[in-house]
Enzyme design. Structure first.
Site, PDB file in Angstrom:
ATOM      1  N   LYS A   1      43.132  40.046  35.479  1.00 49.99           N
ATOM      2  CA  LYS A   1      42.677  40.685  34.229  1.00 49.99           C
ATOM      3  C   LYS A   1      42.844  42.201  34.243  1.00 49.99           C
ATOM      4  CE  LYS A   1      37.781  40.393  35.367  1.00 49.99           C
ATOM      5  NZ  LYS A   1      36.559  39.743  34.945  1.00 49.99           N
TER       6      LYS A   1
ATOM      7  N   SER B   1      36.024  36.792  47.232  1.00 52.62           N
ATOM      8  CA  SER B   1      37.209  35.933  47.420  1.00 52.62           C
ATOM      9  C   SER B   1      38.292  36.205  46.372  1.00 52.62           C
ATOM     10  CB  SER B   1      36.786  34.466  47.361  1.00 52.62           C
ATOM     11  OG  SER B   1      35.725  34.230  48.261  1.00 52.62           O
TER      12      SER B   1
ATOM     13  N   ASP C   1      25.199  30.789  46.619  1.00 55.74           N
ATOM     14  CA  ASP C   1      24.881  31.832  47.597  1.00 55.74           C
ATOM     15  C   ASP C   1      24.204  33.000  46.895  1.00 55.74           C
ATOM     16  OD1 ASP C   1      25.334  33.127  50.344  1.00 55.74           O
ATOM     17  OD2 ASP C   1      26.174  34.623  48.979  1.00 55.74           O
TER      18      ASP C   1
ATOM     19  N   TYR D   1      19.942  41.011  46.013  1.00 61.33           N
ATOM     20  CA  TYR D   1      20.592  41.019  44.701  1.00 61.33           C
ATOM     21  C   TYR D   1      19.550  41.145  43.583  1.00 61.33           C
ATOM     22  CZ  TYR D   1      24.493  39.156  47.487  1.00 61.33           C
ATOM     23  OH  TYR D   1      25.459  38.953  48.445  1.00 61.33           O
TER      24      TYR D   1
ATOM     25  N   GLN E   1      29.419  35.128  57.222  1.00 62.44           N
ATOM     26  CA  GLN E   1      29.943  35.396  55.880  1.00 62.44           C
ATOM     27  C   GLN E   1      30.673  36.732  55.905  1.00 62.44           C
ATOM     28  OE1 GLN E   1      28.000  36.138  51.588  1.00 62.44           O
ATOM     29  NE2 GLN E   1      27.160  34.328  52.551  1.00 62.44           N
TER      30      GLN E   1
ATOM     31  N   TYR F   1      33.490  36.045  51.190  1.00 59.13           N
ATOM     32  CA  TYR F   1      32.980  36.689  49.965  1.00 59.13           C
ATOM     33  C   TYR F   1      34.012  37.644  49.368  1.00 59.13           C
ATOM     34  CZ  TYR F   1      31.245  40.962  52.501  1.00 59.13           C
ATOM     35  OH  TYR F   1      31.103  42.126  53.228  1.00 59.13           O
TER      36      TYR F   1
HETATM   37  N1  LIG Z   1      27.490  38.926  52.512  1.00 60.01           N
HETATM   38  C1  LIG Z   1      27.762  40.007  51.818  1.00 60.01           C
HETATM   39  O1  LIG Z   1      27.571  41.145  52.276  1.00 60.01           O
HETATM   40  C2  LIG Z   1      28.328  39.852  50.446  1.00 60.01           C
HETATM   41  C3  LIG Z   1      28.903  40.955  49.791  1.00 60.01           C
HETATM   42  C4  LIG Z   1      29.432  40.761  48.512  1.00 60.01           C
HETATM   43  C5  LIG Z   1      29.371  39.507  47.921  1.00 60.01           C
HETATM   44  N2  LIG Z   1      28.780  38.460  48.579  1.00 60.01           N
HETATM   45  C6  LIG Z   1      28.683  37.105  47.969  1.00 60.01           C
HETATM   46  O2  LIG Z   1      29.946  36.713  47.476  1.00 60.01           O
HETATM   47  C7  LIG Z   1      29.845  36.459  46.073  1.00 60.01           C
HETATM   48  C8  LIG Z   1      31.150  36.774  45.392  1.00 60.01           C
HETATM   49  O3  LIG Z   1      31.627  38.060  45.742  1.00 60.01           O
HETATM   50  P1  LIG Z   1      31.814  39.216  44.683  1.00 60.01           P
HETATM   51  O4  LIG Z   1      30.783  39.053  43.623  1.00 60.01           O
HETATM   52  O5  LIG Z   1      31.914  40.462  45.461  1.00 60.01           O
HETATM   53  O6  LIG Z   1      33.220  39.036  44.062  1.00 60.01           O
HETATM   54  P2  LIG Z   1      34.245  37.914  43.583  1.00 60.01           P
HETATM   55  O7  LIG Z   1      33.746  36.553  43.735  1.00 60.01           O
HETATM   56  O8  LIG Z   1      35.500  38.314  44.255  1.00 60.01           O
HETATM   57  O9  LIG Z   1      34.372  38.295  42.027  1.00 60.01           O
HETATM   58  C9  LIG Z   1      33.422  37.820  41.135  1.00 60.01           C
HETATM   59  C10 LIG Z   1      33.574  38.472  39.767  1.00 60.01           C
HETATM   60  O10 LIG Z   1      34.884  38.340  39.241  1.00 60.01           O
HETATM   61  C11 LIG Z   1      34.829  38.049  37.827  1.00 60.01           C
HETATM   62  N3  LIG Z   1      35.406  36.708  37.666  1.00 60.01           N
HETATM   63  C12 LIG Z   1      35.082  35.569  38.320  1.00 60.01           C
HETATM   64  N4  LIG Z   1      35.871  34.542  37.951  1.00 60.01           N
HETATM   65  C13 LIG Z   1      36.722  35.035  37.036  1.00 60.01           C
HETATM   66  C14 LIG Z   1      37.795  34.466  36.289  1.00 60.01           C
HETATM   67  N5  LIG Z   1      38.125  33.196  36.440  1.00 60.01           N
HETATM   68  N6  LIG Z   1      38.462  35.258  35.430  1.00 60.01           N
HETATM   69  C15 LIG Z   1      38.151  36.568  35.277  1.00 60.01           C
HETATM   70  N7  LIG Z   1      37.144  37.160  35.964  1.00 60.01           N
HETATM   71  C16 LIG Z   1      36.438  36.409  36.836  1.00 60.01           C
HETATM   72  C17 LIG Z   1      33.352  38.111  37.442  1.00 60.01           C
HETATM   73  O11 LIG Z   1      32.940  39.428  37.106  1.00 60.01           O
HETATM   74  P3  LIG Z   1      33.235  40.144  35.708  1.00 60.01           P
HETATM   75  O12 LIG Z   1      33.121  39.121  34.650  1.00 60.01           O
HETATM   76  O13 LIG Z   1      32.275  41.244  35.635  1.00 60.01           O
HETATM   77  O14 LIG Z   1      34.628  40.701  35.836  1.00 60.01           O
HETATM   78  C18 LIG Z   1      32.669  37.786  38.752  1.00 60.01           C
HETATM   79  O15 LIG Z   1      31.370  38.272  38.858  1.00 60.01           O
HETATM   80  C19 LIG Z   1      28.633  37.255  45.607  1.00 60.01           C
HETATM   81  O16 LIG Z   1      28.107  36.766  44.406  1.00 60.01           O
HETATM   82  C20 LIG Z   1      27.720  37.033  46.789  1.00 60.01           C
HETATM   83  O17 LIG Z   1      27.151  35.748  46.727  1.00 60.01           O
HETATM   84  C21 LIG Z   1      28.288  38.625  49.836  1.00 60.01           C
END
Ligand SMILES: NC(=O)c1ccc[n+]([C@@H]2O[C@H](COP(=O)([O-])OP(=O)(O)OC[C@H]3O[C@@H](n4cnc5c(N)ncnc54)[C@H](OP(=O)(O)O)[C@@H]3O)[C@@H](O)[C@H]2O)c1
Length: 332
Positions: A202, A193, A51, A56, A163, A191
């Site tokens: 962490k 998640s 996604d 971005y 989403q 998202y």
């Molecule tokens: N539709 C919308 O408006 C909207 C808004 C936000 C996001 N999204 C989508 O949703 C996706 C995910 O959401 P998000 O980026 O907000 O947050 P997320 O998936 O909740 O968190 C992702 C971040 O957590 C850290 N991480 C991931 N796995 C890990 C693990 N196993 N251990 C430790 N740290 C870990 C990484 O960042 P670090 O290494 O920097 O800690 C990673 O970038 C986005 O990439 C995007 O595609 C959509």
């Protein structure tokens, strides 16, 4: 390989989120080779859906996805239209830009990133339907649409997905949206998640989270000078829930990310759980959730652990705007 479907398009139970890989201002610098290795590993291990969004990194995230996979039919690519470009001609133009960035003949799922307050849904919908007819996009989705916005859109088109932010600490979609998506025959992509890393364990507490990520209503507005909301947040509740979750994970011998993602995957109405990852290590950790079983007792314990936070957040789907800030809330 486990398959889920949004319309005709297959998704993995976990979708790789491509925002943090191209947003240095919020997430810090990222090496492109490391990103591409993480993406290739994810695809090899069964996370074959990705996604991204035009927003971005101002196209950079789409370009990296393009460099990683080109026109491969082994992966599913979802991207999103810029919120500010929803007039008919702009939608057609933006789609062409995304296709070029992604190096693809067609976008599998093209989503409206945020609803527009200015452009009538009818106009945006007619452009999206045209793109579908031309084969440039396979399915149409929306993102950040609430009760009123889905009802308004219904007259003009039937998106296959919505989403929304949904995680163990932000459960607003449970209030109205799960049932509503069923009524409209739509799937849900979740998202943030793992709450932008908070649900990986962490961070010991909210003060350890980088300032740029302390923006949602979970955090007191005083923890980020540019907080979009003006609320007191629910820091105590979140830190208590984090501590309880740590104990739950230790008892089960599971990682926190594994539990948080598996909890979502077991939730009613969730089609695919988007998880951002920036390294192979994170991919390997997150993929454990795909084979994690949580029984009814586990689910009830986890639901209970965040029940007070759920009550605080309520049904407001805009994680950044206050419950009473009706004027600035973007999701209705
Ligand atoms: N539709 C919308 O408006 C909207 C808004 C936000 C996001 N999204 C989508 O949703 C996706 C995910 O959401 P998000 O980026 O907000 O947050 P997320 O998936 O909740 O968190 C992702 C971040 O957590 C850290 N991480 C991931 N796995 C890990 C693990 N196993 N251990 C430790 N740290 C870990 C990484 O960042 P670090 O290494 O920097 O800690 C990673 O970038 C986005 O990439 C995007 O595609 C959509």
């Amino acid at each position: 390989m486990q398959m889920k479907y949004l319309g005709s398009v297959p998704f993995a139970p976990i979708t790789f989120g491509c925002m943090a890989i191209a947003d240095a201002a919020v997430w810090g610098p990222q090496d492109e080779n490391e990103t591409i290795s993480a993406m290739h590993l994810a695809a090899d291990l069964g996370i074959f859906s990705f996604d991204t969004a035009a927003m971005y990194g101002n196209g950079l995230s789409e370009q990296i996805v393009g460099r990683a996979f080109g026109n491969s039919d082994k992966v599913t690519i979802a991207t999103k239209l810029l919120s500010s470009k929803q007039h008919y001609g702009e939608v057609i133009e933006e789609c062409e830009k995304s296709l070029k960035n992604l190096q693809r003949d067609a976008i599998d799922l093209y989503q409206i990133h945020w609803p527009s307050n200015d452009v009538p849904f009818e106009e945006t919908a007619s452009a999206l339907l045209k793109l579908k007819e031309q084969g440039k996009i396979r399915e149409i989705g929306v993102s950040n649409f609430g009760v009123e916005q889905l009802a308004e859109m219904e007259a003009f088109m039937q998106p296959v997905s919505n989403q929304l932010m949904y995680n163990l600490f932000f459960r607003a979609p449970e209030v109205n949206m799960v049932e509503l998506h069923k009524k409209y025959g739509m799937g849900m992509m979740t998202y943030s998640s793992i709450a932008q890393g908070l649900l990986t364990g962490k961070y010991q507490g909210l003060s350890d989270v980088p300032v740029t990520l302390r923006r949602t209503r979970l955090y007191p507005c005083t923890m980020n000078p540019a907080s979009p909301h003006k609320e007191g947040g629910c820091q105590e509740l979140v830190e208590k829930a984090l501590a309880d979750l740590r104990i739950f994970c230790a008892d089960k011998n599971m990682t926190m990310a594994q539990v948080a993602l598996a909890w979502l995957m077991h939730k009613d109405g969730v089609t695919t759980v988007i998880a951002g990852a920036r390294s192979e290590k994170q991919v390997k950790s997150n993929i454990l959730a795909m084979t994690t079983e949580l029984n009814d007792n586990d689910m009830a314990t986890l639901d209970q652990l965040s029940a007070d936070i759920k009550a605080y957040i309520g049904g407001n789907l805009d994680a950044w705007r206050g419950n009473d800030d009706i004027e600035n809330r973007r999701i209705h």
